[in-house]
Design an enzyme around this catalytic site. Structure first.
Site, PDB file in Angstrom:
ATOM      1  N   GLY A 199      30.968  37.658  54.354  1.00 50.48           N
ATOM      2  CA  GLY A 199      31.118  36.327  53.775  1.00 50.48           C
ATOM      3  C   GLY A 199      31.102  36.447  52.267  1.00 50.48           C
ATOM      4  N   GLN A 235      30.737  33.916  43.510  1.00 53.74           N
ATOM      5  CA  GLN A 235      30.443  35.351  43.501  1.00 53.74           C
ATOM      6  C   GLN A 235      31.567  36.179  42.893  1.00 53.74           C
ATOM      7  OE1 GLN A 235      29.195  35.386  47.851  1.00 53.74           O
ATOM      8  NE2 GLN A 235      27.826  36.897  46.963  1.00 53.74           N
ATOM      9  N   CYS A 278      23.276  40.217  50.581  1.00 58.72           N
ATOM     10  CA  CYS A 278      24.162  39.379  49.776  1.00 58.72           C
ATOM     11  C   CYS A 278      24.920  40.299  48.837  1.00 58.72           C
ATOM     12  CB  CYS A 278      23.336  38.370  48.980  1.00 58.72           C
ATOM     13  SG  CYS A 278      24.328  37.330  47.884  1.00 58.72           S
ATOM     14  N   LEU A 279      26.237  40.125  48.741  1.00 58.11           N
ATOM     15  CA  LEU A 279      27.029  41.027  47.898  1.00 58.11           C
ATOM     16  C   LEU A 279      26.641  40.914  46.423  1.00 58.11           C
ATOM     17  CD1 LEU A 279      30.577  40.807  49.539  1.00 58.11           C
ATOM     18  CD2 LEU A 279      28.830  42.551  49.853  1.00 58.11           C
ATOM     19  N   HIS A 335      24.528  30.615  54.496  1.00 57.69           N
ATOM     20  CA  HIS A 335      24.298  31.459  53.319  1.00 57.69           C
ATOM     21  C   HIS A 335      25.367  31.183  52.252  1.00 57.69           C
ATOM     22  CE1 HIS A 335      23.211  35.520  51.427  1.00 57.69           C
ATOM     23  NE2 HIS A 335      24.330  35.185  50.817  1.00 57.69           N
ATOM     24  N   GLU A 336      26.630  31.142  52.681  1.00 59.63           N
ATOM     25  CA  GLU A 336      27.719  30.932  51.707  1.00 59.63           C
ATOM     26  C   GLU A 336      27.710  29.509  51.158  1.00 59.63           C
ATOM     27  OE1 GLU A 336      28.927  33.543  50.648  1.00 59.63           O
ATOM     28  OE2 GLU A 336      28.338  34.800  52.329  1.00 59.63           O
ATOM     29  N   HIS A 344      25.525  29.195  48.257  1.00 59.42           N
ATOM     30  CA  HIS A 344      26.113  29.685  46.996  1.00 59.42           C
ATOM     31  C   HIS A 344      26.828  28.556  46.255  1.00 59.42           C
ATOM     32  CE1 HIS A 344      25.403  33.972  46.737  1.00 59.42           C
ATOM     33  NE2 HIS A 344      25.789  34.169  47.977  1.00 59.42           N
TER      34      HIS A 344
HETATM   35 ZN   LIG Z   1      25.348  35.812  49.149  1.00 64.35          ZN
END
Ligand SMILES: [Zn+2]
Length: 161
Positions: free
Chosen positions: A43, A48, A87-88, A129-130, A133
Protein backbone atom coordinates in the site's frame (compact mmCIF):
# COMPACT_ATOMS: atom_id res chain seq x y z
CA UNK A 1 9.54 8.91 -7.62
CA UNK A 2 11.25 8.52 -4.27
CA UNK A 3 9.42 7.54 -1.14
CA UNK A 4 9.47 10.19 1.55
CA UNK A 5 10.55 8.98 4.98
CA UNK A 6 9.60 10.07 8.47
CA UNK A 7 10.67 13.60 9.33
CA UNK A 8 9.35 15.15 6.13
CA UNK A 9 6.48 17.50 7.06
CA UNK A 10 4.37 16.34 4.07
CA UNK A 11 3.71 13.11 5.99
CA UNK A 12 1.99 14.97 8.81
CA UNK A 13 -0.16 17.26 6.67
CA UNK A 14 -3.81 16.62 5.85
CA UNK A 15 -3.93 15.91 2.11
CA UNK A 16 -6.22 17.84 -0.27
CA UNK A 17 -9.01 16.30 -2.34
CA UNK A 18 -8.41 15.55 -6.01
CA UNK A 19 -10.47 17.88 -8.20
CA UNK A 20 -9.44 16.78 -11.71
CA UNK A 21 -9.46 13.20 -12.94
CA UNK A 22 -6.96 13.99 -15.65
CA UNK A 23 -3.75 12.60 -17.16
CA UNK A 24 -1.70 13.97 -14.26
CA UNK A 25 -3.69 11.84 -11.85
CA UNK A 26 -3.20 8.71 -13.98
CA UNK A 27 0.51 9.47 -14.14
CA UNK A 28 0.68 9.93 -10.37
CA UNK A 29 -1.09 6.60 -9.81
CA UNK A 30 1.22 4.77 -12.23
CA UNK A 31 4.28 6.26 -10.52
CA UNK A 32 2.93 5.33 -7.11
CA UNK A 33 2.56 1.68 -8.18
CA UNK A 34 6.14 1.75 -9.51
CA UNK A 35 7.48 3.19 -6.25
CA UNK A 36 5.45 0.70 -4.20
CA UNK A 37 6.67 -2.26 -6.24
CA UNK A 38 10.25 -1.05 -6.04
CA UNK A 39 10.09 -1.07 -2.23
CA UNK A 40 7.94 -4.24 -2.11
CA UNK A 41 5.03 -2.54 -0.40
CA UNK A 42 1.36 -3.52 -0.37
CA UNK A 43 0.00 0.00 0.00
CA UNK A 44 1.18 3.54 -0.67
CA UNK A 45 -0.40 6.97 -0.17
CA UNK A 46 0.36 10.04 -2.30
CA UNK A 47 1.91 12.05 0.60
CA UNK A 48 4.53 9.27 0.76
CA UNK A 49 5.79 10.37 -2.64
CA UNK A 50 5.61 14.01 -1.56
CA UNK A 51 2.22 14.75 -3.16
CA UNK A 52 -0.34 16.03 -0.67
CA UNK A 53 -3.44 14.66 -2.43
CA UNK A 54 -6.12 12.23 -1.27
CA UNK A 55 -4.97 9.21 -3.27
CA UNK A 56 -3.71 5.80 -2.21
CA UNK A 57 -3.08 2.48 -3.92
CA UNK A 58 -3.11 -1.08 -2.61
CA UNK A 59 -2.00 -4.46 -3.88
CA UNK A 60 -2.32 -7.27 -1.37
CA UNK A 61 -1.87 -10.97 -1.98
CA UNK A 62 -4.97 -12.53 -3.50
CA UNK A 63 -6.33 -9.11 -4.41
CA UNK A 64 -5.48 -7.04 -7.47
CA UNK A 65 -4.31 -3.47 -7.78
CA UNK A 66 -6.74 -0.96 -6.35
CA UNK A 67 -6.78 2.81 -6.57
CA UNK A 68 -8.62 4.99 -4.03
CA UNK A 69 -9.15 8.65 -4.86
CA UNK A 70 -10.94 10.95 -2.34
CA UNK A 71 -11.81 7.97 -0.13
CA UNK A 72 -14.30 8.18 2.73
CA UNK A 73 -14.46 5.60 5.50
CA UNK A 74 -18.18 4.96 5.93
CA UNK A 75 -18.07 2.12 8.44
CA UNK A 76 -15.59 0.32 10.65
CA UNK A 77 -16.34 -2.74 12.75
CA UNK A 78 -16.28 -2.46 16.54
CA UNK A 79 -14.17 -5.63 16.53
CA UNK A 80 -10.48 -4.88 16.47
CA UNK A 81 -7.68 -6.97 15.06
CA UNK A 82 -3.97 -6.95 15.85
CA UNK A 83 -1.39 -7.15 13.13
CA UNK A 84 2.29 -6.38 12.74
CA UNK A 85 2.54 -3.37 10.45
CA UNK A 86 5.32 -1.77 8.53
CA UNK A 87 5.34 1.47 6.56
CA UNK A 88 7.43 2.40 3.52
CA UNK A 89 8.11 5.77 5.18
CA UNK A 90 9.70 3.94 8.16
CA UNK A 91 11.93 1.38 6.43
CA UNK A 92 12.79 -1.49 8.74
CA UNK A 93 10.35 -0.61 11.52
CA UNK A 94 7.56 -3.08 12.39
CA UNK A 95 5.22 -3.29 15.34
CA UNK A 96 1.75 -4.50 16.26
CA UNK A 97 -1.12 -2.09 15.73
CA UNK A 98 -4.78 -2.58 16.71
CA UNK A 99 -7.33 -1.48 14.14
CA UNK A 100 -10.93 -2.30 13.21
CA UNK A 101 -11.16 -5.76 11.65
CA UNK A 102 -13.39 -4.68 8.77
CA UNK A 103 -13.95 -1.43 6.93
CA UNK A 104 -16.40 -0.08 4.38
CA UNK A 105 -14.95 2.59 2.12
CA UNK A 106 -16.30 4.76 -0.65
CA UNK A 107 -13.92 6.19 -3.23
CA UNK A 108 -13.29 6.92 -6.90
CA UNK A 109 -10.84 5.16 -9.16
CA UNK A 110 -8.33 7.13 -11.25
CA UNK A 111 -10.92 7.46 -14.04
CA UNK A 112 -13.43 9.10 -11.71
CA UNK A 113 -15.69 6.06 -11.33
CA UNK A 114 -17.23 5.81 -7.86
CA UNK A 115 -17.21 2.52 -5.94
CA UNK A 116 -17.95 1.14 -2.51
CA UNK A 117 -15.87 -1.65 -1.02
CA UNK A 118 -16.17 -3.73 2.10
CA UNK A 119 -12.85 -5.19 3.14
CA UNK A 120 -11.56 -7.43 5.90
CA UNK A 121 -8.27 -8.94 7.05
CA UNK A 122 -5.14 -7.61 5.37
CA UNK A 123 -6.92 -5.40 2.83
CA UNK A 124 -8.93 -3.67 5.60
CA UNK A 125 -5.69 -3.13 7.48
CA UNK A 126 -3.93 -1.60 4.47
CA UNK A 127 -6.90 0.65 3.64
CA UNK A 128 -7.02 2.00 7.21
CA UNK A 129 -3.24 2.50 7.32
CA UNK A 130 -3.20 4.34 3.98
CA UNK A 131 -6.28 6.40 4.82
CA UNK A 132 -4.47 7.60 7.94
CA UNK A 133 -1.67 8.93 5.71
CA UNK A 134 -4.21 11.21 3.99
CA UNK A 135 -5.12 12.62 7.40
CA UNK A 136 -1.45 13.23 8.22
CA UNK A 137 -1.57 10.40 10.73
CA UNK A 138 1.17 7.77 10.95
CA UNK A 139 1.18 4.25 12.37
CA UNK A 140 3.36 5.42 15.28
CA UNK A 141 0.37 7.62 16.27
CA UNK A 142 -1.74 4.47 16.73
CA UNK A 143 0.24 3.05 19.66
CA UNK A 144 0.74 4.20 23.25
CA UNK A 145 3.09 7.16 23.86
CA UNK A 146 5.53 4.79 25.58
CA UNK A 147 5.64 2.36 22.65
CA UNK A 148 5.78 5.30 20.25
CA UNK A 149 8.86 6.66 21.97
CA UNK A 150 10.56 3.29 21.85
CA UNK A 151 9.63 2.75 18.18
CA UNK A 152 11.03 6.16 17.20
CA UNK A 153 14.25 5.53 19.08
CA UNK A 154 14.59 2.19 17.31
CA UNK A 155 13.88 3.84 13.95
CA UNK A 156 16.53 6.50 14.54
CA UNK A 157 19.06 3.72 15.17
CA UNK A 158 17.91 1.91 12.01
CA UNK A 159 18.40 4.93 9.75
CA UNK A 160 21.88 5.59 11.17
CA UNK A 161 22.97 2.07 10.24
ZN1 LIG B 1 2.51 3.90 5.78
Amino acid sequence: MDIVTYGDPVLEKKALPVTEFDENLKLLVAEMFDAMHHDRGIGLAAPQVGVSLRVFVTETEGDGQRVFVNPEIIMTSPELAEYEEGCLSFPGLYFTVKRPATVKVQAFNEKGKAFTLEAEDLLARVILHEFDHLEGKLFIDRISPFKRGRALLHFQKLIKM
